[in-house]
Design an enzyme around this catalytic site. Structure first.
Site, PDB file in Angstrom:
ATOM      1  N   CYS A   1      16.956 -21.771 -73.456  1.00  0.00           N
ATOM      2  CA  CYS A   1      17.307 -22.296 -74.714  1.00  0.00           C
ATOM      3  C   CYS A   1      18.692 -22.050 -75.240  1.00  0.00           C
ATOM      4  O   CYS A   1      19.227 -21.146 -74.747  1.00  0.00           O
ATOM      5  CB  CYS A   1      16.223 -22.115 -76.099  1.00  0.00           C
ATOM      6  SG  CYS A   1      14.481 -22.501 -75.386  1.00  0.00           S
TER       7      CYS A   1
ATOM      8  N   TYR B   1       5.530 -27.246 -67.133  1.00  0.00           N
ATOM      9  CA  TYR B   1       5.812 -25.869 -67.797  1.00  0.00           C
ATOM     10  C   TYR B   1       4.623 -25.178 -68.205  1.00  0.00           C
ATOM     11  O   TYR B   1       3.746 -25.776 -69.008  1.00  0.00           O
ATOM     12  CB  TYR B   1       6.794 -26.174 -68.955  1.00  0.00           C
ATOM     13  CG  TYR B   1       7.399 -24.869 -69.616  1.00  0.00           C
ATOM     14  CD1 TYR B   1       7.631 -23.855 -69.139  1.00  0.00           C
ATOM     15  CD2 TYR B   1       7.415 -25.014 -71.124  1.00  0.00           C
ATOM     16  CE1 TYR B   1       8.109 -22.669 -69.840  1.00  0.00           C
ATOM     17  CE2 TYR B   1       8.031 -24.015 -71.907  1.00  0.00           C
ATOM     18  CZ  TYR B   1       8.106 -22.761 -71.244  1.00  0.00           C
ATOM     19  OH  TYR B   1       8.644 -21.666 -71.959  1.00  0.00           O
TER      20      TYR B   1
ATOM     21  N   HIS C   1       5.812 -18.414 -70.739  1.00  0.00           N
ATOM     22  CA  HIS C   1       6.179 -17.658 -72.052  1.00  0.00           C
ATOM     23  C   HIS C   1       5.001 -17.944 -73.161  1.00  0.00           C
ATOM     24  O   HIS C   1       5.358 -17.757 -74.250  1.00  0.00           O
ATOM     25  CB  HIS C   1       7.543 -18.440 -72.502  1.00  0.00           C
ATOM     26  CG  HIS C   1       8.593 -18.272 -71.605  1.00  0.00           C
ATOM     27  ND1 HIS C   1       9.175 -19.301 -71.062  1.00  0.00           N
ATOM     28  CD2 HIS C   1       9.112 -17.277 -71.263  1.00  0.00           C
ATOM     29  CE1 HIS C   1      10.126 -18.887 -70.245  1.00  0.00           C
ATOM     30  NE2 HIS C   1      10.161 -17.463 -70.189  1.00  0.00           N
TER      31      HIS C   1
ATOM     32  N   ASP D   1      10.288 -11.674 -70.308  1.00  0.00           N
ATOM     33  CA  ASP D   1      10.971 -12.324 -69.338  1.00  0.00           C
ATOM     34  C   ASP D   1      12.489 -12.217 -69.616  1.00  0.00           C
ATOM     35  O   ASP D   1      13.125 -12.070 -68.557  1.00  0.00           O
ATOM     36  CB  ASP D   1      10.637 -14.013 -69.568  1.00  0.00           C
ATOM     37  CG  ASP D   1      11.224 -14.729 -68.400  1.00  0.00           C
ATOM     38  OD1 ASP D   1      11.655 -14.265 -67.226  1.00  0.00           O
ATOM     39  OD2 ASP D   1      11.543 -16.148 -68.710  1.00  0.00           O
TER      40      ASP D   1
END
Ligand code: ADP
Ligand code: SF4
Length: 689
Positions: A38, A177, A180, A273
């Site tokens: 991001c 995906y 997270h 992460d």
């Protein structure tokens, strides 16, 4: 344009990093892989985004990916600025990025996502969707609608349609995906969320059914020419309540082993992460992900804030991964791969692991980086991370103060070819970074100094004079006519800060300290109250320092959370856990009313109710004051034409974070001899109406 000195031939020990790697129907030109990250620009700033990604491809990253990209308006992540592929109108902005990446021969990857209960749909105003009716994330007072079979079929169609649009935009790698704790496909996998009794709930096989379908259908739709990648969190660091690398995380990889063309594996959630250097060191994910390669023949990507090519080579040779994934190291240095290739290892601008880049996404603002001031400025200011315009005059420039602002300013001016004198009163360079990097957990921050010191040493046109305190007379006598003042800031002693606008009764007592005292080696003893009205890292590290020194520490803050702003760097919970583990007493929503010998009186930030507590000492962490006396003394000299130019930068202009000081120094160097523009000094991305 001038650029740093290059270059040697390819450096043998690192040759393995430059081997091409086939990924399904495409081939990565090397093993440097910018994983999705991001950036706070997303669909709102597509030109900025494309230039930023293109910079990384230019710098040698063989694969450059997007951030998470919303596949449908029912996964509207507003106010966060992520990628968007809701319909065909979203293709051209993403094509900009693909073209920028392809231009340099790299592959472009896209991470498709539907975020389920993480998408509050504030803009789309449709009910969020999830596998059951549940509250949305971020304490939003909104619940999701439970998806029925037709919703699941629709979701699969949206994902397939988005994959087709991604292919049309030119992407080479298309992600499914599940990391997270953000995407719906992952939520379906997790026992703690999934209470379904249909074929999408119950056994692990059922819980991964949706993910398997998404992978299969993406392959079917685009797999002829695009690689289909999986991003999976193999461990969530929460024991049996989540995925573990010995349990279901392992089993999912085993069950889907050969299905995707690439495995991009990590740990979850995002704070694990993207752990900061304060809590985890390079390669911190290896023990969780290293099993993956034993279960699949497909290439594996891993991350772990690798900045050292030796660690990268080692991770590959030990069979931990095939491609070295990076988000932050590629942000701090988009040219890291090329520098390795050219044998310029000392030129690598190593990430310090501070997560200021992450704060861009969390605060829905464009990305910035402590180490790389050009990050996010590639399009709007046309800044290149390595090259800079050559000097426009023979001006000689003195930079006073060698903190992050002064060092960066002198370095960039030197790179432009100016004759520069950098003077520093202390015997050592680095200013606040030199002091703060000695505090618990912050040693990697020294890289801000180390990289700049190394670069300065290479510049023959920059002279550095440590141990040289300058006053206005000395500066005027030096004969240098262009002065940049970077003299930093100091903590206030009077208690004035965010929660208090008048001086604090008792602040002048001998047992009252500031962080400057502690960093200068003057530490209190006994029971200490830390009053943290700064709200970022310094309160927490001061608490650790004092505990390690043998003090009994209480930390009070007017905010609802300890180190509240560190939520933006994903550190808040870790800081709180660490302080609790060290026995620091934490009291929130408390302002400081007064100090007396042996006592401090606190007042509740909302009710005003006062409590008097005993303490041997008080540490005030409040506002800072700019050290701008020298600048103010020199200002008349400009009017008297004794000086040609004068500028104040960094904390001496406005105290802030280190990233801002570096940026300020860099900006001053870029703007030397440039005309002052009227109006906004950078391009803006306007939507045509
Ligand atoms: P910034 O974050 O803006 O770079 P710092 O506080 O980290 O600010 O650094 C400022 C540096 O300036 C410190 O190293 C300090 O010793 C130095 N300095 C301050 N005043 C003078 C002065 N009069 N002459 C030379 N150096 C100075
Ligand atoms: Fe690394 Fe900090 Fe830059 Fe992020 S902001 S890339 S963590 S140096």
């Amino acid at each position: 344009m001038s650029h740093p000195q290059t270059s040697h031939a390819a450096h043998d020990p690192y040759e393995i990093l430059f081997q091409p790697v086939p990924i399904g129907p495409v081939v990565a030109p090397n093993r440097f892989y910018q994983v999705p990250h991001c950036n706070g620009m997303g669909h709102r700033l597509p030109a900025s985004l494309a230039a930023m990604r293109g910079m990384k491809a230019e710098g040698g990253w063989g694969v450059v990916c997007t951030e998470e990209v919303e596949i449908h308006h029912s996964t509207d992540l507003y106010p966060y600025a992520e990628g968007r592929l809701w319909d065909d109108r979203d293709i051209p902005p993403l094509r900009l990025m693909v073209e920028a990446v392809h231009h340099h021969g790299s592959l472009a990857g896209i991470e498709l996502t539907h975020s389920g209960h993480h998408a509050p749909n504030l803009y789309a105003k449709v009910p969020p969707l999830s596998l059951r009716s549940m509250g949305t994330a971020h304490y939003m007072p909104v619940q999701t609608r439970r998806m029925d079979k037709s919703d699941i079929r629709a979701l699969r169609r949206w994902h397939r349609d988005a994959a087709l649009r991604a292919k049309e935009a030119g992407f080479d790698i298309i992600y499914c995906y599940a990391a997270h704790d953000l995407p719906l496909a992952m939520h379906f996998m997790l026992k703690r969320y999934n209470d379904r009794t249909d074929e999408y709930g119950g056994t692990l096989e059922n819980r991964i059914r949706l993910f398997r379908e998404l992978i299969e259908e993406t392959k079917d739709a685009v797999g002829d020419s695009c690689a289909v990648a999986v991003r999976l969190a193999v461990d969530e660091l929460m024991g049996e309540d989540g995925l573990t690398h010995q349990g279901e995380g392992h089993d999912i990889v085993a069950m889907l082993a050969e299905l995707p063309d690439l495995w991009d594996v990590n740990i979850s959630g995002w704070s694990n992460d993207s752990a900061t250097s304060r809590f985890d060191k390079e390669g911190y994910q290896e023990s969780y992900i290293s099993f993956v390669k034993s279960l699949t023949s497909k290439p594996v990507v891993g991350v772990g804030r690798y900045t050292s090519p030796d660690s990268m080579v080692s991770a590959i040779r030990r069979g931990v991964m095939d491609l070295v994934g990076a988000a932050r190291p590629s942000i701090a240095d988009p040219f890291l791969p090329n520098k390795v290739k050219e044998g310029r290892l000392e030129d690598i601008r190593e990430c310090i692991g501070c997560n200021i880049c992450v704060s861009g996404d969390i605060l829905a603002s464009p990305i910035r980086c402590t180490q790389n001031p050009a990050m996010g400025e590639e399009w709007r200011r046309s800044w290149h991370s390595e090259y800079i315009a050559v000097k426009k005059s023979d001006a000689e420039i003195m930079v006073v103060g060698a903190g992050p602002a002064g060092m960066e300013c002198a370095r960039a001016l030197g790179q432009r070819g100016y004759s520069v004198v950098l003077v520093e009163e202390k015997s050592e360079l680095g200013g606040r970074v030199a002091r703060e990097s000695l505090l618990p957990g912050l040693s990697e921050w020294r890289r801000v100094i180390d990289w700049r010191q190394g670069q300065l040493a290479k510049l023959k046109n920059v002279s550095v004079y440590p141990g040289s305190p300058m006053d206005s007379d000395a500066i005027l006598e030096s004969g240098v006519k262009n002065i940049i003042v970077a003299t930093g800031a100091h903590y206030r002693r009077d208690g004035v800060g965010r929660s208090r606008h008048h001086s604090l009764p008792g602040h002048e007592l001998a047992h009252v300290f500031t962080p400057d005292d502690l960093m200068a080696g003057r530490l209190p003893t006994g029971s200490v109250l830390i009053f943290d009205d700064d709200h970022y890292y310094i309160g927490g590290v001061m608490a650790e320092l004092l505990v390690d020194h043998g003090c009994q520490v209480t930390l009070a803050t007017p905010a609802p959370l300890v180190s509240q702003w560190a939520t933006a760097t994903l550190e808040q919970e870790r800081i709180q856990r660490k302080l609790m583990g060290k026995g620091v007493a934490l009291i929130m929503q408390q302002e400081l009313a007064s100090i007396e010998v042996g006592y401090a009186t606190l007042a509740h930030a909302v009710s005003g109710e006062q409590t008097r507590r005993t303490f041997d000492a008080v540490l005030l962490i409040t506002d800072r004051l700019p050290n701008d006396a020298l600048y103010q003394m020199l200002r008349p000299a400009v009017e008297q034409q004794l000086l040609a130019s004068l500028r104040v930068i960094g904390d001496a202009e406005a105290p802030g974070i280190i990233a801002q000081a570096v940026f300020s120094g860099h900006l001053a160097a870029r703007e030397m001899d440039e005309p002052i523009v009227a109006g906004t000094p950078f391009r803006m991305e306007y939507v045509e109406i």
